[in-house]
Design a protein around this motif. Structure first.
Motif, PDB file in Angstrom:
ATOM      1  N   LEU A 168       0.824  -1.212   0.000  1.00 25.42           N
ATOM      2  CA  LEU A 168       0.000   0.000   0.000  1.00 25.42           C
ATOM      3  C   LEU A 168       0.853   1.256   0.000  1.00 25.42           C
ATOM      4  N   GLY A 169       2.121   1.128   0.452  1.00 22.22           N
ATOM      5  CA  GLY A 169       2.967   2.310   0.546  1.00 22.22           C
ATOM      6  C   GLY A 169       4.236   1.953   1.276  1.00 22.22           C
ATOM      7  N   TRP A 170       4.878   2.997   1.805  1.00 22.91           N
ATOM      8  CA  TRP A 170       6.141   2.815   2.525  1.00 22.91           C
ATOM      9  C   TRP A 170       6.020   3.452   3.906  1.00 22.91           C
ATOM     10  N   VAL A 171       6.788   2.920   4.865  1.00 24.16           N
ATOM     11  CA  VAL A 171       6.738   3.459   6.231  1.00 24.16           C
ATOM     12  C   VAL A 171       8.141   3.758   6.758  1.00 24.16           C
ATOM     13  N   CYS A 172       8.183   4.718   7.667  1.00 16.15           N
ATOM     14  CA  CYS A 172       9.424   5.164   8.310  1.00 16.15           C
ATOM     15  C   CYS A 172       9.802   4.220   9.451  1.00 16.15           C
ATOM     16  N   ARG A 173      11.022   4.359   9.940  1.00 14.31           N
ATOM     17  CA  ARG A 173      11.407   3.605  11.131  1.00 14.31           C
ATOM     18  C   ARG A 173      10.502   3.940  12.309  1.00 14.31           C
ATOM     19  N   CYS A 174      10.020   5.188  12.368  1.00 11.47           N
ATOM     20  CA  CYS A 174       9.183   5.580  13.511  1.00 11.47           C
ATOM     21  C   CYS A 174       7.751   5.078  13.365  1.00 11.47           C
ATOM     22  N   GLY A 175       7.400   4.500  12.230  1.00 10.60           N
ATOM     23  CA  GLY A 175       6.097   3.852  12.095  1.00 10.60           C
ATOM     24  C   GLY A 175       5.129   4.561  11.176  1.00 10.60           C
ATOM     25  N   LEU A 176       5.371   5.841  10.849  1.00 10.29           N
ATOM     26  CA  LEU A 176       4.399   6.582  10.025  1.00 10.29           C
ATOM     27  C   LEU A 176       4.640   6.371   8.537  1.00 10.29           C
ATOM     28  N   ARG A 177       3.597   6.609   7.740  1.00  7.99           N
ATOM     29  CA  ARG A 177       3.708   6.465   6.288  1.00  7.99           C
ATOM     30  C   ARG A 177       4.535   7.585   5.696  1.00  7.99           C
ATOM     31  N   LEU A 178       5.330   7.239   4.706  1.00  8.28           N
ATOM     32  CA  LEU A 178       6.164   8.214   4.016  1.00  8.28           C
ATOM     33  C   LEU A 178       5.372   8.881   2.904  1.00  8.28           C
ATOM     34  N   THR A 179       5.748  10.119   2.589  1.00  9.23           N
ATOM     35  CA  THR A 179       5.150  10.797   1.434  1.00  9.23           C
ATOM     36  C   THR A 179       6.254  11.024   0.408  1.00  9.23           C
ATOM     37  N   ARG A 180       5.879  10.959  -0.881  1.00  8.86           N
ATOM     38  CA  ARG A 180       6.871  11.147  -1.933  1.00  8.86           C
ATOM     39  C   ARG A 180       7.124  12.637  -2.101  1.00  8.86           C
ATOM     40  N   VAL A 181       8.370  13.046  -2.021  1.00 10.07           N
ATOM     41  CA  VAL A 181       8.698  14.468  -2.179  1.00 10.07           C
ATOM     42  C   VAL A 181       9.238  14.767  -3.565  1.00 10.07           C
ATOM     43  N   GLN A 182       9.827  13.796  -4.224  1.00 11.05           N
ATOM     44  CA  GLN A 182      10.165  13.910  -5.643  1.00 11.05           C
ATOM     45  C   GLN A 182      10.385  12.501  -6.177  1.00 11.05           C
ATOM     46  N   THR A 183      10.656  12.342  -7.447  1.00  9.15           N
ATOM     47  CA  THR A 183      10.824  11.017  -8.033  1.00  9.15           C
ATOM     48  C   THR A 183      11.832  10.203  -7.228  1.00  9.15           C
ATOM     49  N   ALA A 184      11.391   9.063  -6.724  1.00 11.30           N
ATOM     50  CA  ALA A 184      12.270   8.121  -6.019  1.00 11.30           C
ATOM     51  C   ALA A 184      12.828   8.682  -4.711  1.00 11.30           C
ATOM     52  N   VAL A 185      12.214   9.728  -4.188  1.00 10.86           N
ATOM     53  CA  VAL A 185      12.623  10.257  -2.875  1.00 10.86           C
ATOM     54  C   VAL A 185      11.389  10.337  -1.974  1.00 10.86           C
ATOM     55  N   TRP A 186      11.485   9.729  -0.809  1.00 10.60           N
ATOM     56  CA  TRP A 186      10.374   9.681   0.138  1.00 10.60           C
ATOM     57  C   TRP A 186      10.813  10.286   1.465  1.00 10.60           C
ATOM     58  N   ARG A 187       9.862  10.909   2.162  1.00 13.13           N
ATOM     59  CA  ARG A 187      10.202  11.556   3.441  1.00 13.13           C
ATOM     60  C   ARG A 187       9.103  11.301   4.463  1.00 13.13           C
ATOM     61  N   CYS A 188       9.522  11.212   5.731  1.00 17.38           N
ATOM     62  CA  CYS A 188       8.573  11.021   6.829  1.00 17.38           C
ATOM     63  C   CYS A 188       8.039  12.378   7.279  1.00 17.38           C
ATOM     64  N   PRO A 189       6.727  12.541   7.300  1.00 12.49           N
ATOM     65  CA  PRO A 189       6.160  13.846   7.676  1.00 12.49           C
ATOM     66  C   PRO A 189       6.357  14.153   9.164  1.00 12.49           C
ATOM     67  N   GLN A 190       6.700  13.139   9.953  1.00  6.21           N
ATOM     68  CA  GLN A 190       6.867  13.393  11.381  1.00  6.21           C
ATOM     69  C   GLN A 190       8.315  13.683  11.740  1.00  6.21           C
ATOM     70  N   CYS A 191       9.215  12.810  11.285  1.00  3.66           N
ATOM     71  CA  CYS A 191      10.596  12.946  11.760  1.00  3.66           C
ATOM     72  C   CYS A 191      11.543  13.407  10.671  1.00  3.66           C
ATOM     73  N   GLY A 192      11.057  13.545   9.446  1.00  2.00           N
ATOM     74  CA  GLY A 192      11.873  14.109   8.385  1.00  2.00           C
ATOM     75  C   GLY A 192      12.881  13.156   7.762  1.00  2.00           C
ATOM     76  N   GLU A 193      12.932  11.912   8.241  1.00  3.48           N
ATOM     77  CA  GLU A 193      13.878  10.951   7.675  1.00  3.48           C
ATOM     78  C   GLU A 193      13.590  10.798   6.184  1.00  3.48           C
ATOM     79  N   THR A 194      14.656  10.759   5.357  1.00  2.00           N
ATOM     80  CA  THR A 194      14.526  10.756   3.900  1.00  2.00           C
ATOM     81  C   THR A 194      15.066   9.448   3.341  1.00  2.00           C
ATOM     82  N   PHE A 195      14.379   8.922   2.314  1.00  2.00           N
ATOM     83  CA  PHE A 195      14.727   7.632   1.734  1.00  2.00           C
ATOM     84  C   PHE A 195      14.838   7.754   0.217  1.00  2.00           C
ATOM     85  N   HIS A 196      15.782   7.001  -0.361  1.00  2.00           N
ATOM     86  CA  HIS A 196      15.850   6.856  -1.814  1.00  2.00           C
ATOM     87  C   HIS A 196      15.238   5.517  -2.195  1.00  2.00           C
TER      88      HIS A 196
END
Lengths: 205, 205, 205
Positions: free
Chosen positions: B166-194
């Motif tokens: 259904l989507g991707w989740v952060c280490r802290c447990g919340l769902r990530l939002t896509r901030v640009q192509t192939a880059v995701w970020r946690c709206p709570q803790c700001g952790e960023t993923f490729h």
């Protein structure tokens, strides 16, 4: 009449039934109620529950946390996976509800408790739920997590919510492959089946 | 060798394993069998069952009624929700079945018991079922009631029957939002993923 | 203060709560924790678990293996089917996880534990899962194996994963049939309902 012999009841289990066959083992925190009928050489796992009125054949495997109620009859050589759950009322209400009209109508319906039957050699997957009134055919397999809302034909593989037929399975447990129209064969043991209107029948070979 | 220290076993629990790490607590009506390996600072809830051969890392939360079998390995910091259930055989049959041919074929297959692994930091939701052979990636979340039939990549959120991403989740447990192509970020803790071919990787920031 | 009267606790059960109403029965291997509040004339089945903070009304049926957590409130005359499971955190992580940033963020969120409420007369089917934060309306029925991810209106019948509305049900438990636009009637007891924007309301007859 002599005492039951050859029945193992774990020191942390509770067996109140006197109708348990020889060779059967009942494990920790399981509860077999008075009035439950259990055949010989069965294995009843931890935290399982057999209500009075439940009936099991011989050589049945009941894995941990399985619940079998009054109105459920299980044949020989059946595998009931961990946490599989039966039901015996399709539209339950709390029997303690005080509204007289509601409670009376509900109890009226109770006379129609739906019976469930699992035929010889069938297997029920982990945490599946069998709705009251269904019959699970011989050697059928119900997948883990499936919710069975209707009858399952012999040798059928059912999965999903509600459960649908995905294919056919052999007595040894593996999926059958179609070798020609209405003929199915097991890739492991070679057993061959004809597909008829009532499902699969083992071919004379 | 000294007695195990700092292990709490509730007076109504049953712990037969000698391989339980310090700081671990085992609650009422839980059963840890001989041969189960449990790390340190774990919490094993009421009515849980750990079979001999089950392996748990450190700081694992096992909620009530979880069943872990031989062939299942759980990493560190994993959350296993209430009633979550593993399996270790995809096509089970009652091992007590007498038909010699069937039983023999079945036991042959037993040598191929499928292994299941849950990687560090993953969470499994309430009453989910994990089919034998699946690997649940690090920090993934399996939703309540899901039936996992395949591997779950790290940081993935899987739900449904059969479970899908259904989507991707952060280490802290919340769902990530896509901030640009192939880059995701946690709206709570700001952790960023490729997002790469093997799933998500935490970005160096 | 006198000792609680008229409460039955099975010799194999564990009741630590002092807030259990008269007439309530607690069966084998069930565990009612200190701080759980249980009304009068309830029935708590085998292997059930009520956590401190759980609140039950009067005449509630809790079938075997039900788990009720802190944050869950159940009204009067509710039927909770075998193995039904509540939750109180939508994105759980092991609370023992050592990564300080992750653990801190997780614990921050804990302050927002989602509350769940089941209104009077509702029924929850076998092995259903109720996600944290949902409200189940009065006399609604959740089908066996359903995963409820959102509110369920009064008198609604919800089924599936995720659960959707299949129809409407009467107080007596049977499905209603539509007799004219926005008017529903029970084929068994004749009770009539008007369908409005907030769901069904019993008609004055």
């Amino acid at each position: 009449m002599s005492a039951p012999i050859d029945i193992f009841v774990h020191s942390h289990a509770l067996c109140e039934s006197e109708q348990v066959g020889p060779g059967t083992r009942i494990w920790a925190f399981a509860h077999v109620m008075n009035g439950a009928v259990v055949g010989r050489d069965c294995n009843i796992g931890d935290h399982a529950f057999l209500e009075g009125g439940a009936r099991l054949g011989d050589r049945v495997t009941i894995k941990n946390q399985v619940m079998v109620w009054d109105g459920v009859e299980i044949g020989d050589d059946v595998f009931v996976g961990p946490g599989a759950c039966f039901t015996n009322d399709l539209f339950p209400r709390s029997q303690r509800m005080p509204l007289p009209a509601v409670a009376d109508r509900y109890r009226q319906r109770q006379g129609w408790m739906a019976l469930t039957r699992v035929e010889n050699g069938a297997s029920l997957g982990a945490r599946c739920v069998i709705l009251a009134g269904a019959t699970i055919g011989a050697y059928a397999i119900v997948a883990a997590g499936a919710v069975v809302t209707d009858d399952v034909p012999p040798h059928a593989l059912f999965a999903g919510v509600p459960a649908k037929r995905l294919g056919w399975v052999c007595r040894c447990g593996l999926r059958l492959t179609r070798v020609q129209t209405a003929v199915w064969r097991c890739p492991q043991c070679g057993e061959t089946f004809h597909e008829g209107p009532a499902g699969l029948v083992i071919a004379d070979t």
